[in-house]
Design an enzyme around this catalytic site. Structure first.
Site, PDB file in Angstrom:
ATOM      1  N   LEU A  38       0.808  -1.206   0.000  1.00  0.00           N
ATOM      2  CA  LEU A  38       0.000   0.000   0.000  1.00  0.00           C
ATOM      3  C   LEU A  38       0.846   1.263   0.000  1.00  0.00           C
ATOM      4  O   LEU A  38       0.487   2.263  -0.593  1.00  0.00           O
ATOM      5  CB  LEU A  38      -0.902   0.016   1.239  1.00  0.00           C
ATOM      6  CG  LEU A  38      -1.910  -1.124   1.353  1.00  0.00           C
ATOM      7  CD1 LEU A  38      -2.641  -0.993   2.663  1.00  0.00           C
ATOM      8  CD2 LEU A  38      -2.873  -1.084   0.210  1.00  0.00           C
ATOM      9  N   LEU A 173      -9.469  -1.313  -3.710  1.00  0.00           N
ATOM     10  CA  LEU A 173      -8.527  -2.381  -3.398  1.00  0.00           C
ATOM     11  C   LEU A 173      -7.239  -1.839  -2.816  1.00  0.00           C
ATOM     12  O   LEU A 173      -6.679  -0.877  -3.355  1.00  0.00           O
ATOM     13  CB  LEU A 173      -8.198  -3.167  -4.676  1.00  0.00           C
ATOM     14  CG  LEU A 173      -6.954  -4.063  -4.637  1.00  0.00           C
ATOM     15  CD1 LEU A 173      -7.161  -5.236  -3.685  1.00  0.00           C
ATOM     16  CD2 LEU A 173      -6.583  -4.557  -6.030  1.00  0.00           C
ATOM     17  N   SER A 174      -6.743  -2.456  -1.751  1.00  0.00           N
ATOM     18  CA  SER A 174      -5.400  -2.207  -1.243  1.00  0.00           C
ATOM     19  C   SER A 174      -5.225  -0.735  -0.873  1.00  0.00           C
ATOM     20  O   SER A 174      -5.874  -0.253   0.042  1.00  0.00           O
ATOM     21  CB  SER A 174      -4.380  -2.676  -2.280  1.00  0.00           C
ATOM     22  OG  SER A 174      -3.099  -2.775  -1.732  1.00  0.00           O
ATOM     23  N   ALA A 175      -4.349  -0.003  -1.559  1.00  0.00           N
ATOM     24  CA  ALA A 175      -4.247   1.434  -1.294  1.00  0.00           C
ATOM     25  C   ALA A 175      -5.587   2.098  -1.547  1.00  0.00           C
ATOM     26  O   ALA A 175      -5.980   3.042  -0.843  1.00  0.00           O
ATOM     27  CB  ALA A 175      -3.160   2.047  -2.171  1.00  0.00           C
TER      28      ALA A 175
END
Length: 351
Positions: A38, A173-175
């Site tokens: 991230l 998603l994610s970051a």
């Protein structure tokens, strides 16, 4: 990391040395190690080339002052409703708006249910790995930086496309999942609900160094402390809080599954709920484990979906079936369950 120095290093020197270490490690590994991290500098891999665009996106350039210097794209289905719901979608590190549109499966449900999709996109000018800067206070405070730019995109979706301001949602998603947390905390008056995929709680980290610890092994705080971070984001907020769904693979070694528990603790405490689920079940073809936490009116305020045998990525289920979606031709779209279908349902957009 040890340094042979006479005096304790300054913070600036620590950050510089960490960046050099990351560059050396990137050259040495050259694979998917630390897959799709991230934080800035955490995505230590060479991204696969993007497939040819499959989804037609509209670029929008005049959506406001754009203090976070982001790009805005819109997917407008042919069946777009009058006064449609608006879903903001946020990609992961090294990805793009186009890549997320092509692979996440969200457009299938926009076509089916007539809602508007807004894909926010960051660039290498903001972050070398094209991560949203979820760990930077200047980008995650109300009225500032990247969260302010995304808020302006939502306003543009209303003025230019007739988007319904009372039905605005966000997922990522994610970051992008971490930035989803930031948007739900800083704009609870804008977003009715959100879905965090392989992300982290709001204010889990406030700089690059703490971001790594936040991602893995994760940070331990009480539910009350997690909730305070959210409430402090908009001290005068007296309205309802967004509903939150958490999606996480139980084999994620990039963003530890402990973050799913922390997100649960944060948002159940914000809603004044206990951390023991009111309902549990399994969903989808792979037996995803669902935990639901109910508000006083019986609605689902917080939901945690734990995807078995899945690492870091957006769960998709390629195919033409009614409950299938997405594609797995690029990294971090994992064949498992069509998460976008269930997220759309959590938002209430299937009605």
């Amino acid at each position: 990391m040890a340094y042979a120095i006479a005096q304790p290093p300054t913070r600036a020197r620590l950050l510089t040395r960490q960046a050099r270490w990351l560059r050396r490690r990137t050259r040495r590994i050259g694979t998917l190690a630390a897959a799709l991290g991230l934080a800035s500098g955490a995505s230590l891999f060479v991204p696969a080339p993007e497939a040819r665009a499959a989804v037609a996106l509209e670029r929008v350039t005049d959506f406001g002052a754009n203090p976070g210097a982001l790009n805005m794209y819109v997917y407008r289905p042919t069946s777009l409703h009058a006064s449609p719901a608006v879903v903001v979608a946020l990609h992961g590190c090294t990805q793009s708006a186009q890549l997320y549109a092509d692979n996440s499966g969200l457009t299938k449900f926009a076509d089916r249910y007539g809602f508007l999709l807004v894909f926010a996109e960051t660039t290498t000018s903001n972050n070398l790995n094209k991560c949203f800067n979820w760990f930077q206070s200047a980008d995650t405070g109300r009225g500032q930086g990247e969260v302010a730019s995304i808020r302006q995109m939502v306003a543009k979706a209303g003025s230019a496309y007739g988007g319904d301001p009372s039905r605005t949602y966000v997922t990522g998603l994610s970051a992008g999942g971490a930035m989803t947390s930031a948007l739900l905390a800083t704009y609870p008056d804008v977003f009715r609900a959100g879905a965090v995929v392989a992300g982290v709680p709001y204010r889990c980290a406030t700089d690059v160094l703490s971001a790594f610890t936040c991602m893995n092994p994760g940070v331990t705080r009480t539910p009350a402390a997690w909730a305070k971070s959210v409430r402090d984001a908009v001290p005068g907020h007296t309205g309802p809080w967004p509903r939150v769904a958490v999606w996480h693979g139980d084999r994620d070694t990039t963003v530890a599954p402990k973050n799913a528990d922390a997100l649960r603790d944060q948002w159940t405490a914000v809603h004044g709920l206990e951390q023991t689920p009111d309902r549990t079940s399994t969903i989808g073809p792979n037996g995803t484990r669902r935990e639901q936490y109910l508000s006083a009116d019986g609605g689902v305020a917080v939901e945690v979906d734990r995807v078995p045998a899945v690492g870091h990525g957006t769960p998709v289920d390629p195919g033409s079936g009614a409950q299938q979606c997405g594609a797995t031709g690029t990294a971090h779209f994992v064949a498992s369950i069509c998460s976008s279908r269930w997220i759309t349902e959590f938002f209430g957009l299937q009605r």
